[in-house]
Design an enzyme around this catalytic site. Structure first.
Site, short mmCIF file in Angstrom:
data_model
loop_
_atom_site.label_atom_id
_atom_site.label_comp_id
_atom_site.label_asym_id
_atom_site.label_seq_id
_atom_site.Cartn_x
_atom_site.Cartn_y
_atom_site.Cartn_z
N HIS A 1 -13.91 -22.56 -21.82
CA HIS A 1 -13.11 -21.10 -22.07
C HIS A 1 -12.46 -20.54 -20.71
CE1 HIS A 1 -12.92 -16.67 -23.06
NE2 HIS A 1 -13.24 -16.89 -24.56
N LYS B 1 -22.22 -12.21 -29.43
CA LYS B 1 -22.20 -13.43 -30.25
C LYS B 1 -23.48 -13.96 -30.59
CE LYS B 1 -18.45 -15.48 -27.52
NZ LYS B 1 -17.35 -15.14 -28.41
N GLN C 1 -21.81 -19.80 -26.22
CA GLN C 1 -21.78 -20.42 -27.68
C GLN C 1 -23.01 -20.94 -28.00
OE1 GLN C 1 -19.55 -20.11 -29.88
NE2 GLN C 1 -18.06 -18.88 -28.86
N CYS D 1 -8.69 -19.00 -26.45
CA CYS D 1 -9.11 -19.13 -25.04
C CYS D 1 -9.51 -20.18 -24.35
CB CYS D 1 -10.15 -18.02 -24.73
SG CYS D 1 -9.53 -16.30 -25.30
N ASP E 1 -21.88 -21.87 -18.78
CA ASP E 1 -21.51 -20.98 -19.69
C ASP E 1 -22.19 -21.36 -20.98
OD1 ASP E 1 -20.42 -19.20 -21.55
OD2 ASP E 1 -18.41 -20.05 -21.31
#
Length: 422
Positions: free
Chosen positions: A132, A240, A217, A380, A214
């Site tokens: 991202h 999220k 997700q 993104c 990261d």
């Protein structure tokens, strides 16, 4: 234990909506998830009954707000199996968490005791091609500020089982003795790929590099155990994870946080302030300058309670079954090209695709007219689109409340779009 999806759906009031006169089919959870009633109620109750600033007042409301805020920190620490609660820092979102680490590292040049974070010409920072933008741009800026070199691990875009994954042979080549930071996504928001965290962390640590994961997700979809993952820093966001927007989390190993320079200056991140200099608070408060996102953190705590009660293993299995169901059905529509891994192995509940002869934005708009909410664009993650030679993709992403009937509606909707453009 199987997930009772119909019971889950009743907890999310927005799923009872109609759009364009038809029931809503929400397939955009990778963008933002919907919120269960318990999260909405928690936010309302906090503002109605306990609203006050934290760590600043001795009155009853102030004590209640502080307790609720710090309880949320405890819930996050348990959710990710942090070594200690002080390793959990509340941020605005994943982007701020990742920027915090990158900017704090660049502040290490003159910060006493931060030698292990110092970086300059001749050093290298490595990311992956599937990141991202929030895990690309901060590291590019760090390299610009320090003179370090920015590098990346490539992904394979070949149309086979290996497509959409990191090129394994590049890992040992690109992560080398000059590497100081390796930042990578746990689960790709554009491809659904679940990356080999253990492999990347092991290689980075072998050459003395720090690792930044990261998990934006993966946190809503997979069990997270930061001690088992072995990384040095990890970021995720609340909106999220069925929680409010405006709150995220940075986790870091305490020994690293204790030496990391501050990112923002202001109230509560200090130990003492004098006109001739300032000393700083211990983590996590060193990194939480000013009034934090109090209600949002409390709401995130409620969301964590909700998914923990369901069971992250149960959620992960449900979504894996959805991916196994969706991939062959979408691929069977003539003209559909799956962007990313074409099997469910090490793949999350996000499927990006193109439809021959139809722009992804047109696909998304026509699906919306059928009540189906998806996202279109480069998500993104523009380098992924460049690697695949496409301008954009349409992306369907699933969540705890997604059903196979909704996937059937998506497939039928894409087929109708194809017929309209035939």
């Amino acid at each position: 234990m199987a997930l009772d999806v119909e019971a889950i759906r009743k907890d999310f009031p927005i799923l009872a909506r109609e759009v364009h006169g038809v029931p809503l089919v929400y397939l955009d959870s990778a963008n933002t998830s919907q919120k269960p009633q318990v999260v909405l109620d928690t936010l309302t109750e906090f503002y109605a009954q306990h609203n006050a600033n934290v760590a600043r007042a001795v009155h009853t409301l102030g004590s209640e707000a502080t307790t609720a805020y710090e309880d949320a920190r405890d819930k996050v620490a348990a959710f990710i199996n942090a070594g200690r609660r002080e390793e959990v820092i509340f941020t605005k979102n994943s982007s701020e968490a990742l920027n915090l680490v990158a900017y704090a590292i660049s502040n290490a040049t003159t910060f006493p005791g931060a030698e292990r974070f110092r970086i300059g010409p001749g050093d290298e920072v490595v990311v992956t091609e599937m990141e991202h933008h929030s895990n690309i741009v901060p590291w590019q800026l760090l390299c610009q500020r320090t003179g370090a070199t920015f590098r990346w691990l490539p992904i394979s875009a070949s149309e086979n089982e290996g497509g959409g994954r990191l090129v394994d042979s590049a890992i040992d080549e690109i992560i080398n003795e000059r590497t100081k930071v390796v930042a990578f996504v746990h689960q790709s928001n554009a491809l659904g790929t679940i990356n080999p965290v253990a492999r990347l962390v092991e290689r980075a640590h072998a050459v003395g590099a720090l690792t930044v994961v990261d998990a934006s997700q993966s946190a809503p979809h997979l069990p997270l155990d930061v001690q088992a993952l072995g990384a040095d820093f990890l970021a995720f966001t609340g909106h999220k994870l069925y929680g409010p927007s405006g709150v995220g989390v940075l986790w870091g190993r305490y020994d690293l946080l204790a030496e990391l320079p501050p990112f923002l200056g202001g109230g509560e991140m200090i130990e003492t302030v004098d006109m001739t200099g300032t000393t700083y608070a211990a983590p996590p408060h060193r990194f939480e300058a000013g009034t934090p996102m109090i209600a949002e953190a409390v709401g995130l705590g409620a969301a964590i309670d909700y998914v923990s009660a369901v069971g992250m293993d149960v959620i992960a299995e449900h979504e894996h079954e959805l991916v196994e169901y969706a991939l062959p059905r979408l691929a069977a529509v003539e003209g559909v090209r799956i962007i990313g891994p074409t099997t469910s192995v090490d793949r999350g509940a996000t499927i990006a695709f193109t439809l021959a002869g139809v722009h992804p934005h047109d696909v998304a708009q026509l699906l919306d007219e059928q009540g189906i909410a998806v996202r279109a664009g480069h998500h993104c993650a523009r380098p992924v689109c460049v690697r695949y030679g496409v301008a954009a993709t349409t992306r369907a992403s699933f969540g705890i409340y997604t059903t196979t009937e909704e996937i059937d509606a998506l497939v039928a909707g894409v087929q109708r779009v194809k017929e309209m453009f035939a």
